[in-house]
Scaffold this active site. Structure first.
Site, PDB file in Angstrom:
ATOM      1  N   GLY A  10       0.860  -1.183   0.000  1.00 59.81           N
ATOM      2  CA  GLY A  10       0.000   0.000   0.000  1.00 59.81           C
ATOM      3  C   GLY A  10       0.881   1.212   0.000  1.00 59.81           C
TER       4      GLY A  10
ATOM      5  N   GLU B 192       9.296  -3.209   7.757  1.00 60.51           N
ATOM      6  CA  GLU B 192      10.515  -2.659   7.142  1.00 60.51           C
ATOM      7  C   GLU B 192      11.779  -3.138   7.873  1.00 60.51           C
ATOM      8  OE1 GLU B 192      10.520  -1.150   4.377  1.00 60.51           O
ATOM      9  OE2 GLU B 192       8.618  -0.132   4.134  1.00 60.51           O
TER      10      GLU B 192
END
Ligand SMILES: Nc1ncnc2c1ncn2[C@@H]1O[C@H](COP(=O)(O)OP(=O)(O)OP(=O)(O)O)[C@@H](O)[C@H]1O
Ligand SMILES: [Mg+2]
Length: 532
Positions: free
Chosen positions: A358, A468
């Site tokens: 996204g 991440e």
């Protein structure tokens, strides 16, 4: 301009660099590289005047714009827009203008008239300092960094860590500083913003030091490279662009290896000879001298020290669990009137691999936080299946207790492990000796990432939630983490815009935010990764 002479930097007792001298002039665009923990952030902090060197001198002319690696806490009540505008002292004027505007709408004619007069006065001042144009410029920079109008109207305390960092970056780019010091500027940027930043930095005519693991950014902006070698405590200066630097580095390393091999061979011959001669009394002195010479020859060579090792990582053997350790139904989240996502469903099967894609602000971190149980959804719920054990790696390392030491942090996440086991895991993540007694707060960006991952490893989780996980890591450490991810047999839910990380995960499914659409993974999604 910044001029550095004979600089010595230390971290606690450790020498980071010594006898370092260089200048940064207008037009110098320097890429600063080196292993995690080498001292890149420490150096830029000192250049920015936010730290004092152990010895040596830093002289600077003109304004410096410094983007730290970690989002700083300042006045969190300040609006994002004002924070950016404050770089050119325009925040006070705009705030007064807005106040006057509000009072001009008053029902009381006296208040209205007064406000009108004030407005005119402030506005003419504002105009003469190029106010509106500057405001528009700030708006454009912000919007290119994925900070839309509505975010700019919010106080900093309501923004995510990534958004706050983008505000800081926007502030520095807007400031027109003569020299910019940017520590990992791409960490919280989406692909479009990174492309834009590259262009912006290319156009920048002042001085620049950039620390970045984004190779393309280095390729397109840098005309000099400073390599901080933690083993030798020096900075090697390469007056060339990134591509040529990499070739040169390779040549240098080869030459050093050759030099080493040669010296070892010679020293070996000398030693042999010395040993033979030692037996004879008349030649004992000569033998000793020869042995000494051999020692000196070897001592002059660089040792490959611990810092060059890389963590040999393995993620935990997952604890046994049911067929579907985690399900989420109907999750939705809004902040005020802003809807982030609605009706997201997700079932995480044992050993399955899911990637969440996204754009910036689509709610990836929010979704992961909900799955981890650290944030509550507005509607819906996250249900634990039989035997669920979550290992959560947070983007901003907020799972770490910065006031406590490396060792204490590990003990908390693995209360069942004994001291040796805990130290072993820390060792495999390159924390040894005194390192384990450091407070987590002083660790470098990459070291924090390593510690946070070590705490995940210790937990024998069967569902890893990774946000991440490759940010801040030097290339060698990144490869290790990706190797561990590839081999891990538990379930993984990954948020990453690192294409290599997604490849290593080899996902089966993808969830697209904000719509919450779930699909089987296919190559067509790979392209979306770097955009996400
Ligand atoms: N107060 C302190 N006491 C002990 N060690 C410290 C202290 N402050 C920093 N360090 C250590 O200094 C070293 C250099 O840190 P620095 O943040 O400059 O590294 P870096 O090159 O920016 O690394 P990264 O690539 O991970 O961001 C690290 O090993 C860090 O743990
Ligand atoms: Mg750093």
């Amino acid at each position: 301009m910044i001029s550095v002479s004979n600089l010595e930097l230390r971290a606690g007792a450790r020498l980071l660099m010594d006898g370092v001298s260089f200048r940064i002039d207008k037009g110098d665009k320097i890429g600063l590289v080196g292993r995690n923990g080498a001292g890149k952030t420490t150096l830029t902090r000192v250049l920015a005047g936010q730290g004092t060197p152990a010895a040596g001198e830093v002289v600077s002319n003109g304004d410096i714009g410094y983007l730290p690696q970690d989002p700083r806490t300042g006045d969190l009540e300040q609006l994002a827009r004002d924070r950016i505008l404050s770089a050119r002292d325009l925040d006070t004027a705009t705030r007064k203008l807005r106040q006057a505007e509000a009072e001009m709408a008053s029902d009381d004619p006296a208040v209205r008239d007064k406000a009108m007069g004030r407005y005119n006065r402030i506005e003419s001042e504002f105009l003469s300092s190029g106010g509106y144009a500057a405001e528009a410029e700030a708006g454009a920079i912000a919007s290119n960094l994925a900070l839309p109008e509505r975010i700019l109207e919010q106080p900093l305390k309501t923004l995510s860590g990534g958004q706050r960092r983008r505000v800081e970056l926007a502030r520095i780019l807007f400031s027109g500083a003569d020299t910019m010091l940017l520590d990992e500027p791409t960490n919280h940027l989406d692909a479009d913003s990174i492309v834009w930043l590259r262009e912006f930095l290319k156009q920048h005519t002042g001085g620049l030091i950039v620390i970045s693991h984004d190779v393309e950014l280095m390729e397109s902006t840098v005309n000099k490279v400073f390599y901080l070698d933690a083993n030798r405590s020096v900075i090697d200066i390469y007056n060339m662009n990134w591509k040529r630097y990499q070739q040169q580095r390779e040549t240098d390393e080869r030459a050093r290896r050759r030099e080493r091999a040669n010296a070892e061979k010679k020293a070996g011959v000398l030693m042999d000879q010395a040993n033979k001669m030692r037996a004879k009394a008349t030649k004992a002195v000569a033998a000793q001298n020869m042995a000494k010479r051999a020692d000196r020859m070897l001592a002059g060579l660089e040792e490959v020290r611990a810092t060059d090792r890389v963590a040999a990582l393995r993620f935990p053997e997952p604890a046994p669990c049911g067929k579907v350790p985690m399900t989420a139904d109907d999750l939705s989240k809004s902040y005020g009137s802003l809807e982030i996502f609605t009706d997201v469903d997700l079932a995480v099967d044992r050993g399955s691999r899911v990637v969440i894609l996204g754009l910036n602000g689509a709610g990836k971190t929010t979704l992961l936080r909900m799955l981890a149980g650290v944030e509550q959804p507005d509607t819906g719920e996250v249900k634990a299946g039989h035997g669920l054990k979550i290992g959560y790696y947070a983007q901003e390392h907020e799972t770490l207790d910065t006031g406590r030491t490396v060792l204490e942090n590990m003990r908390t996440s693995a209360p069942d492990m004994n001291d040796t086991e805990v130290r072993n895991i820390l060792g495999s993540f390159l924390f040894s000796g005194d390192d384990v007694d450091k407070p987590a707060g002083v660790l470098s960006g990459g070291e924090k990432t390593r510690l946070a991952l070590a705490t995940v490893v210790a937990s024998s989780a069967n569902v890893l939630l990774l946000d991440e996980p490759t940010n801040n890591l030097d290339p060698a450490s990144r490869d290790e983490i990706l190797g561990a991810l590839r081999r891990y047999t538990g379930a993984v839910v990954l948020v990453s815009h690192d294409e290599g990380a997604v490849e290593a995960l080899n996902p089966e499914r993808v969830v697209l935010l904000p719509d919450g659409v779930e699909d089987l993974w296919g190559d067509e999604y790979q392209e979306l990764v770097s955009l996400a």
